[in-house]
Motif scaffolding. Structure first.
Motif, PDB file in Angstrom:
ATOM      1  N   GLY A 118       0.743  -1.088  -0.053  1.00 22.44           N
ATOM      2  CA  GLY A 118      -0.008  -0.073  -0.113  1.00 22.44           C
ATOM      3  C   GLY A 118       0.887   1.161  -0.016  1.00 22.44           C
ATOM      4  O   GLY A 118       0.150   2.248   0.014  1.00 22.44           O
ATOM      5  N   HIS A 119       2.067   1.103   0.066  1.00 24.34           N
ATOM      6  CA  HIS A 119       3.158   2.294   0.049  1.00 24.34           C
ATOM      7  C   HIS A 119       3.635   2.511  -1.095  1.00 24.34           C
ATOM      8  O   HIS A 119       3.365   1.443  -2.133  1.00 24.34           O
ATOM      9  N   TYR A 120       4.096   3.754  -1.531  1.00 20.30           N
ATOM     10  CA  TYR A 120       4.925   3.988  -2.959  1.00 20.30           C
ATOM     11  C   TYR A 120       6.313   3.556  -2.616  1.00 20.30           C
ATOM     12  O   TYR A 120       7.162   3.540  -1.706  1.00 20.30           O
ATOM     13  N   THR A 121       6.866   3.195  -3.820  1.00 18.47           N
ATOM     14  CA  THR A 121       8.610   2.986  -3.774  1.00 18.47           C
ATOM     15  C   THR A 121       9.143   4.069  -3.418  1.00 18.47           C
ATOM     16  O   THR A 121      10.218   3.726  -2.741  1.00 18.47           O
ATOM     17  N   GLY A 122       8.737   5.165  -3.940  1.00 22.97           N
ATOM     18  CA  GLY A 122       9.596   6.430  -3.269  1.00 22.97           C
ATOM     19  C   GLY A 122       9.835   6.554  -1.982  1.00 22.97           C
ATOM     20  O   GLY A 122      10.616   7.286  -1.468  1.00 22.97           O
ATOM     21  N   GLU A 123       8.759   6.108  -1.067  1.00 22.90           N
ATOM     22  CA  GLU A 123       9.083   6.476   0.166  1.00 22.90           C
ATOM     23  C   GLU A 123      10.093   5.521   0.959  1.00 22.90           C
ATOM     24  O   GLU A 123      10.397   5.900   2.018  1.00 22.90           O
ATOM     25  N   PHE A 124      10.717   4.628   0.248  1.00 20.74           N
ATOM     26  CA  PHE A 124      11.777   3.867   0.759  1.00 20.74           C
ATOM     27  C   PHE A 124      13.112   4.187   0.051  1.00 20.74           C
ATOM     28  O   PHE A 124      14.114   3.443   0.220  1.00 20.74           O
ATOM     29  N   SER A 125      13.222   5.082  -0.643  1.00 24.18           N
ATOM     30  CA  SER A 125      14.470   5.575  -1.078  1.00 24.18           C
ATOM     31  C   SER A 125      14.256   7.186  -1.193  1.00 24.18           C
ATOM     32  O   SER A 125      13.824   7.827  -2.144  1.00 24.18           O
ATOM     33  N   LEU A 126      14.910   7.869  -0.145  1.00 23.07           N
ATOM     34  CA  LEU A 126      14.902   9.365   0.056  1.00 23.07           C
ATOM     35  C   LEU A 126      15.721  10.030  -1.012  1.00 23.07           C
ATOM     36  O   LEU A 126      16.898   9.378  -1.209  1.00 23.07           O
ATOM     37  N   SER A 127      15.272  10.892  -1.545  1.00 26.64           N
ATOM     38  CA  SER A 127      15.742  11.643  -2.346  1.00 26.64           C
ATOM     39  C   SER A 127      16.679  12.969  -2.007  1.00 26.64           C
ATOM     40  O   SER A 127      17.165  13.589  -2.708  1.00 26.64           O
ATOM     41  N   TYR A 128      16.629  13.087  -0.832  1.00 26.68           N
ATOM     42  CA  TYR A 128      17.586  14.358  -0.243  1.00 26.68           C
ATOM     43  C   TYR A 128      17.962  13.673   1.028  1.00 26.68           C
ATOM     44  O   TYR A 128      17.748  12.672   1.617  1.00 26.68           O
ATOM     45  N   LYS A 129      19.007  14.592   1.598  1.00 29.13           N
ATOM     46  CA  LYS A 129      19.769  14.120   2.699  1.00 29.13           C
ATOM     47  C   LYS A 129      19.273  15.180   3.760  1.00 29.13           C
ATOM     48  O   LYS A 129      19.156  16.172   3.612  1.00 29.13           O
ATOM     49  N   SER A 130      19.091  14.324   4.983  1.00 28.00           N
ATOM     50  CA  SER A 130      18.705  15.193   6.005  1.00 28.00           C
ATOM     51  C   SER A 130      19.405  16.324   6.465  1.00 28.00           C
ATOM     52  O   SER A 130      20.881  15.884   6.494  1.00 28.00           O
ATOM     53  N   VAL A 131      18.974  17.506   6.929  1.00 27.48           N
ATOM     54  CA  VAL A 131      20.006  18.600   7.265  1.00 27.48           C
ATOM     55  C   VAL A 131      20.471  18.483   8.652  1.00 27.48           C
ATOM     56  O   VAL A 131      19.598  18.144   9.538  1.00 27.48           O
ATOM     57  N   ASN A 132      21.803  18.679   8.828  1.00 29.51           N
ATOM     58  CA  ASN A 132      22.348  18.684  10.080  1.00 29.51           C
ATOM     59  C   ASN A 132      22.864  20.014  10.455  1.00 29.51           C
ATOM     60  O   ASN A 132      23.653  20.430   9.668  1.00 29.51           O
ATOM     61  N   HIS A 133      21.844  20.862  11.346  1.00 24.12           N
ATOM     62  CA  HIS A 133      22.368  22.377  11.475  1.00 24.12           C
ATOM     63  C   HIS A 133      23.664  22.099  12.140  1.00 24.12           C
ATOM     64  O   HIS A 133      23.705  21.663  13.337  1.00 24.12           O
ATOM     65  N   GLY A 134      24.561  23.137  11.976  1.00 24.56           N
ATOM     66  CA  GLY A 134      25.753  23.195  12.868  1.00 24.56           C
ATOM     67  C   GLY A 134      25.818  24.844  13.289  1.00 24.56           C
ATOM     68  O   GLY A 134      24.551  25.407  13.316  1.00 24.56           O
ATOM     69  N   ARG A 135      26.860  25.173  13.468  1.00 26.11           N
ATOM     70  CA  ARG A 135      27.177  26.535  13.696  1.00 26.11           C
ATOM     71  C   ARG A 135      26.735  27.600  12.670  1.00 26.11           C
ATOM     72  O   ARG A 135      26.924  27.310  11.692  1.00 26.11           O
TER      73      ARG A 135
END
Length: 171
Positions: free
Chosen positions: A139-156
């Motif tokens: 019931g899910h889409y294939t794209g849900e299991f392959s993220l197209s972006y990298k999560s943001v790690n906020h620094g200084r």
């Protein structure tokens, strides 16, 4: 003296019976405590039954967005992808062996029970992420299991981020 020996024998017999009872209880406890696995069901239907369902019956089990997508005409690209998944699963000869990777750029393919056990490569814009389809993905889409972006790690914060950063020396 003989009374003491008789008492010792009784105590030894009592100890042996207590030990036997404890050992029996432990073995029973180990037998009872076997691990049971939860059977997978989707909307109350077991996995084996899901594989046997016709398309209309499956559509009635899915959520509204998936129902709408499947009721409309399926693109030829998605049909070909399903054919490749079937072929790769059929090509498996040994038990426990995983099927060959089936690559796709289509991130909007709905995962159906027929795809369970397949290994698919989903393109995220850079690489094909390898995903093994599990029953929980129905019931899910294939794209849900392959993220197209990298999560943001906020620094200084860098220079120019705030007004106070004007007073930070450059070096």
């Amino acid at each position: 003296m003989s009374d003491q020996k008789a008492d010792n024998k009784k105590n030894n017999n009592n100890n042996k019976t207590i030990l036997q009872i404890l050992i029996n209880n432990l073995s029973l406890h180990r037998q009872i405590k076997k691990r049971t696995f939860k059977k997978f069901t989707y909307s109350g239907v077991a996995l084996e039954s899901l594989l046997d369902l016709k398309e209309e019956q499956l559509i009635s089990l899915l959520r509204c967005r998936a129902r709408r997508k499947l009721r409309r005409e399926t693109p030829i690209k998605h049909v070909n992808f399903l054919k490749k998944c079937r072929a790769s699963k059929a090509a498996v000869t040994q038990v426990g062996e995983k099927p060959a990777l089936v690559k796709t750029h289509a991130r909007n393919i709905l995962i159906v029970p027929e795809m369970i056990g397949s290994v698919i490569g989903i393109y995220n814009g850079k690489v094909f992420n390898q995903v093994e389809v599990k029953p929980e993905m129905i019931g899910h889409y294939t794209g849900e299991f392959s993220l197209s972006y990298k999560s943001v790690n906020h620094g200084r914060p860098g220079i120019g981020a705030t007004h106070s950063s004007r007073f930070i020396p450059l070096k």
